[in-house]
Design a protein around this motif. Structure first.
Motif, PDB file in Angstrom:
ATOM      1  N   PRO A  89       0.840  -1.181  -0.010  1.00 15.32           N
ATOM      2  CA  PRO A  89      -0.111   0.030   0.037  1.00 15.32           C
ATOM      3  C   PRO A  89       0.838   1.510   0.076  1.00 15.32           C
ATOM      4  O   PRO A  89       0.376   2.385  -0.335  1.00 15.32           O
ATOM      5  CB  PRO A  89      -0.876  -0.032   1.401  1.00 15.32           C
ATOM      6  CG  PRO A  89      -0.061  -1.207   2.152  1.00 15.32           C
ATOM      7  CD  PRO A  89       0.808  -2.180   1.160  1.00 15.32           C
ATOM      8  N   GLU A  90       1.981   1.402   0.366  1.00 15.71           N
ATOM      9  CA  GLU A  90       2.962   2.361   0.477  1.00 15.71           C
ATOM     10  C   GLU A  90       4.400   1.792  -0.135  1.00 15.71           C
ATOM     11  O   GLU A  90       4.637   0.706  -0.321  1.00 15.71           O
ATOM     12  CB  GLU A  90       3.407   2.746   1.709  1.00 15.71           C
ATOM     13  CG  GLU A  90       1.823   3.602   2.290  1.00 15.71           C
ATOM     14  CD  GLU A  90       1.356   3.070   3.709  1.00 15.71           C
ATOM     15  OE1 GLU A  90       0.898   3.765   4.458  1.00 15.71           O
ATOM     16  OE2 GLU A  90       2.038   2.326   4.311  1.00 15.71           O
ATOM     17  N   ALA A 116      14.810   9.887   5.143  1.00 23.72           N
ATOM     18  CA  ALA A 116      14.839  11.281   5.156  1.00 23.72           C
ATOM     19  C   ALA A 116      14.102  11.896   3.958  1.00 23.72           C
ATOM     20  O   ALA A 116      13.473  12.886   3.835  1.00 23.72           O
ATOM     21  CB  ALA A 116      16.247  12.015   5.654  1.00 23.72           C
ATOM     22  N   HIS A 117      14.629  11.346   2.522  1.00 21.27           N
ATOM     23  CA  HIS A 117      14.073  11.784   1.372  1.00 21.27           C
ATOM     24  C   HIS A 117      12.582  11.517   1.373  1.00 21.27           C
ATOM     25  O   HIS A 117      11.958  12.480   0.808  1.00 21.27           O
ATOM     26  CB  HIS A 117      14.772  10.990   0.221  1.00 21.27           C
ATOM     27  CG  HIS A 117      14.524  11.601  -1.034  1.00 21.27           C
ATOM     28  ND1 HIS A 117      15.104  12.714  -1.650  1.00 21.27           N
ATOM     29  CD2 HIS A 117      13.981  11.065  -2.203  1.00 21.27           C
ATOM     30  CE1 HIS A 117      14.433  13.014  -2.585  1.00 21.27           C
ATOM     31  NE2 HIS A 117      13.918  12.011  -3.204  1.00 21.27           N
ATOM     32  N   GLY A 122       7.005  14.279   1.736  1.00 20.94           N
ATOM     33  CA  GLY A 122       5.648  14.353   2.213  1.00 20.94           C
ATOM     34  C   GLY A 122       4.950  12.833   2.442  1.00 20.94           C
ATOM     35  O   GLY A 122       3.651  13.092   2.592  1.00 20.94           O
ATOM     36  N   TRP A 123       5.760  11.945   2.188  1.00 21.03           N
ATOM     37  CA  TRP A 123       5.049  10.575   2.289  1.00 21.03           C
ATOM     38  C   TRP A 123       4.566  10.198   3.555  1.00 21.03           C
ATOM     39  O   TRP A 123       5.452  10.373   4.847  1.00 21.03           O
ATOM     40  CB  TRP A 123       5.987   9.459   1.742  1.00 21.03           C
ATOM     41  CG  TRP A 123       6.079   9.684   0.303  1.00 21.03           C
ATOM     42  CD1 TRP A 123       5.573  10.614  -0.645  1.00 21.03           C
ATOM     43  CD2 TRP A 123       7.140   8.736  -0.540  1.00 21.03           C
ATOM     44  NE1 TRP A 123       6.221  10.266  -2.106  1.00 21.03           N
ATOM     45  CE2 TRP A 123       7.030   9.292  -1.844  1.00 21.03           C
ATOM     46  CE3 TRP A 123       7.916   7.763  -0.257  1.00 21.03           C
ATOM     47  CZ2 TRP A 123       7.605   8.726  -2.939  1.00 21.03           C
ATOM     48  CZ3 TRP A 123       8.842   7.211  -1.146  1.00 21.03           C
ATOM     49  CH2 TRP A 123       8.622   7.579  -2.506  1.00 21.03           C
ATOM     50  N   PRO A 124       3.453   9.472   3.878  1.00 13.81           N
ATOM     51  CA  PRO A 124       3.131   9.378   5.437  1.00 13.81           C
ATOM     52  C   PRO A 124       3.684   8.109   5.915  1.00 13.81           C
ATOM     53  O   PRO A 124       3.611   7.951   7.148  1.00 13.81           O
ATOM     54  CB  PRO A 124       1.557   9.059   5.244  1.00 13.81           C
ATOM     55  CG  PRO A 124       1.178   8.614   3.660  1.00 13.81           C
ATOM     56  CD  PRO A 124       2.224   9.327   2.906  1.00 13.81           C
ATOM     57  N   ALA A 125       4.181   7.206   4.919  1.00  5.66           N
ATOM     58  CA  ALA A 125       4.741   5.817   5.655  1.00  5.66           C
ATOM     59  C   ALA A 125       5.641   5.170   4.488  1.00  5.66           C
ATOM     60  O   ALA A 125       5.546   5.629   3.295  1.00  5.66           O
ATOM     61  CB  ALA A 125       3.770   4.927   6.208  1.00  5.66           C
ATOM     62  N   SER A 161       7.267 -13.629   3.016  1.00  5.70           N
ATOM     63  CA  SER A 161       8.367 -12.322   3.230  1.00  5.70           C
ATOM     64  C   SER A 161       7.925 -11.764   4.632  1.00  5.70           C
ATOM     65  O   SER A 161       6.890 -11.682   4.571  1.00  5.70           O
ATOM     66  CB  SER A 161       8.365 -11.261   2.054  1.00  5.70           C
ATOM     67  OG  SER A 161       9.036 -11.748   0.783  1.00  5.70           O
ATOM     68  N   ARG A 162       8.907 -11.347   5.292  1.00  4.42           N
ATOM     69  CA  ARG A 162       8.569 -10.596   6.409  1.00  4.42           C
ATOM     70  C   ARG A 162       8.334  -8.845   6.040  1.00  4.42           C
ATOM     71  O   ARG A 162       9.080  -8.499   5.308  1.00  4.42           O
ATOM     72  CB  ARG A 162       9.623 -10.524   7.605  1.00  4.42           C
ATOM     73  CG  ARG A 162       9.956 -11.690   7.941  1.00  4.42           C
ATOM     74  CD  ARG A 162      11.107 -11.963   8.809  1.00  4.42           C
ATOM     75  NE  ARG A 162      11.024 -11.457  10.192  1.00  4.42           N
ATOM     76  CZ  ARG A 162      12.013 -11.571  11.025  1.00  4.42           C
ATOM     77  NH1 ARG A 162      12.934 -12.278  11.010  1.00  4.42           N
ATOM     78  NH2 ARG A 162      11.875 -10.938  12.317  1.00  4.42           N
ATOM     79  N   VAL A 163       6.998  -8.628   6.588  1.00  6.81           N
ATOM     80  CA  VAL A 163       6.581  -7.026   5.895  1.00  6.81           C
ATOM     81  C   VAL A 163       6.648  -6.242   7.233  1.00  6.81           C
ATOM     82  O   VAL A 163       6.522  -6.345   8.304  1.00  6.81           O
ATOM     83  CB  VAL A 163       5.392  -7.278   5.519  1.00  6.81           C
ATOM     84  CG1 VAL A 163       4.684  -5.765   5.222  1.00  6.81           C
ATOM     85  CG2 VAL A 163       4.974  -8.194   4.447  1.00  6.81           C
ATOM     86  N   PHE A 164       7.299  -5.103   6.939  1.00  6.65           N
ATOM     87  CA  PHE A 164       7.615  -3.969   7.961  1.00  6.65           C
ATOM     88  C   PHE A 164       6.969  -2.577   7.517  1.00  6.65           C
ATOM     89  O   PHE A 164       6.745  -2.494   6.231  1.00  6.65           O
ATOM     90  CB  PHE A 164       9.079  -3.829   8.084  1.00  6.65           C
ATOM     91  CG  PHE A 164       9.973  -5.089   8.691  1.00  6.65           C
ATOM     92  CD1 PHE A 164      10.120  -5.013   9.943  1.00  6.65           C
ATOM     93  CD2 PHE A 164      10.104  -6.232   7.711  1.00  6.65           C
ATOM     94  CE1 PHE A 164      10.836  -6.287  10.369  1.00  6.65           C
ATOM     95  CE2 PHE A 164      10.949  -7.108   8.382  1.00  6.65           C
ATOM     96  CZ  PHE A 164      11.285  -7.217   9.605  1.00  6.65           C
ATOM     97  N   ARG A 165       6.870  -1.794   8.428  1.00  9.16           N
ATOM     98  CA  ARG A 165       6.165  -0.458   7.927  1.00  9.16           C
ATOM     99  C   ARG A 165       6.556   0.548   8.890  1.00  9.16           C
ATOM    100  O   ARG A 165       7.003   0.137  10.395  1.00  9.16           O
ATOM    101  CB  ARG A 165       4.830  -0.505   8.230  1.00  9.16           C
ATOM    102  CG  ARG A 165       4.013   0.700   7.823  1.00  9.16           C
ATOM    103  CD  ARG A 165       2.485   0.536   7.704  1.00  9.16           C
ATOM    104  NE  ARG A 165       1.926   1.694   7.117  1.00  9.16           N
ATOM    105  CZ  ARG A 165       1.267   2.439   7.918  1.00  9.16           C
ATOM    106  NH1 ARG A 165       1.149   2.665   9.336  1.00  9.16           N
ATOM    107  NH2 ARG A 165       0.722   3.509   7.346  1.00  9.16           N
ATOM    108  N   LEU A 166       6.874   1.762   8.481  1.00 11.50           N
ATOM    109  CA  LEU A 166       7.374   3.065   9.289  1.00 11.50           C
ATOM    110  C   LEU A 166       6.492   3.975   8.883  1.00 11.50           C
ATOM    111  O   LEU A 166       6.522   4.501   7.830  1.00 11.50           O
ATOM    112  CB  LEU A 166       8.761   3.208   8.768  1.00 11.50           C
ATOM    113  CG  LEU A 166       9.503   4.503   9.138  1.00 11.50           C
ATOM    114  CD1 LEU A 166       9.818   4.363  10.985  1.00 11.50           C
ATOM    115  CD2 LEU A 166      10.803   4.977   8.829  1.00 11.50           C
ATOM    116  N   VAL A 167       5.906   4.586  10.155  1.00 10.57           N
ATOM    117  CA  VAL A 167       5.110   5.826   9.686  1.00 10.57           C
ATOM    118  C   VAL A 167       6.130   7.148   9.965  1.00 10.57           C
ATOM    119  O   VAL A 167       7.040   7.132  10.900  1.00 10.57           O
ATOM    120  CB  VAL A 167       3.991   5.986  11.159  1.00 10.57           C
ATOM    121  CG1 VAL A 167       3.518   7.325  10.943  1.00 10.57           C
ATOM    122  CG2 VAL A 167       3.196   4.835  10.860  1.00 10.57           C
ATOM    123  N   LEU A 168       6.138   7.871   8.969  1.00 15.79           N
ATOM    124  CA  LEU A 168       7.106   8.908   8.985  1.00 15.79           C
ATOM    125  C   LEU A 168       6.690  10.260   9.423  1.00 15.79           C
ATOM    126  O   LEU A 168       5.386  10.499   9.725  1.00 15.79           O
ATOM    127  CB  LEU A 168       7.340   9.140   7.281  1.00 15.79           C
ATOM    128  CG  LEU A 168       7.833   8.315   6.613  1.00 15.79           C
ATOM    129  CD1 LEU A 168       7.873   8.519   5.224  1.00 15.79           C
ATOM    130  CD2 LEU A 168       9.382   7.755   7.122  1.00 15.79           C
TER     131      LEU A 168
END
Length: 168
Positions: A89-90, A116-117, A122-125, A161-168
């Motif tokens: 989704p992102e 950082a880029h 302005g991406w949310p995650a 696969s292991r799936v990870f997410r980072l909220v920016l």
């Protein structure tokens, strides 16, 4: 043209002149073990792979996986970047280095630059995926603040696969 720079690295778009490097990178044992075997066996095939996987993303998305070069001597050490996969989704943070450059902090430094880029854009995650057994990649993602979301099967992979997410 540089996309971004860190203390020791420059990230830039790959060009057709990088095909010999890409041939070497996608045939690293670690690439085959943790990513896939793209069946790239010569420079012409590496250029075709780059066109479909890298150059097309630059044109269509405005970002992708970039060449990672050392600032001091211009040596290519790997790739790192932001790529929008249809199955996530992102956008996805991805990275790979030649084995001889692992363990020097280049992957973490390049990945931090990409995070950082993404914030500047302005991406949310961001998302990231790794092979189940790739503990070094899992540790790197944890240092960046990614949280594991579980496992998922993706087309083109022989295992989940292991799936990870980072909220920016």
């Amino acid at each position: 043209m540089p996309i971004l720079q860190t203390q020791r690295l420059v990230l830039r778009e790959f060009t057709p002149l990088d095909a010999p490097f890409l041939l070497r990178l996608v045939n690293e044992p670690g690439w085959h073990r943790y990513i896939n075997n793209p069946g790239v066996h010569d420079v012409d095939a590496a250029l075709a792979w780059a066109e479909g996987r890298l150059f097309k993303a630059y044109r269509e998305q405005g970002h992708g996986f970039w060449a990672v070069q050392r600032r001091d001597d211009g040596v290519l050490v790997g790739m790192c970047g932001l790529f929008k996969r249809a199955v996530l989704p992102e956008p996805d943070l991805g990275y790979a280095l030649l084995a001889e450059y692992e363990g020097h902090g280049y992957a973490l430094e390049a990945a931090r630059g990409c995070v950082a880029h993404a914030r500047v854009l302005g991406w949310p995650a961001l998302m990231a995926i790794t092979a189940v057994q790739n503990e070094r990649s899992v540790a790197l993602l944890a240092k960046l603040g990614f949280f594991e979301q579980g496992q998922e099967w993706f087309e083109g992979y022989d295992e989940p696969s292991r799936v990870f997410r980072l909220v920016l």
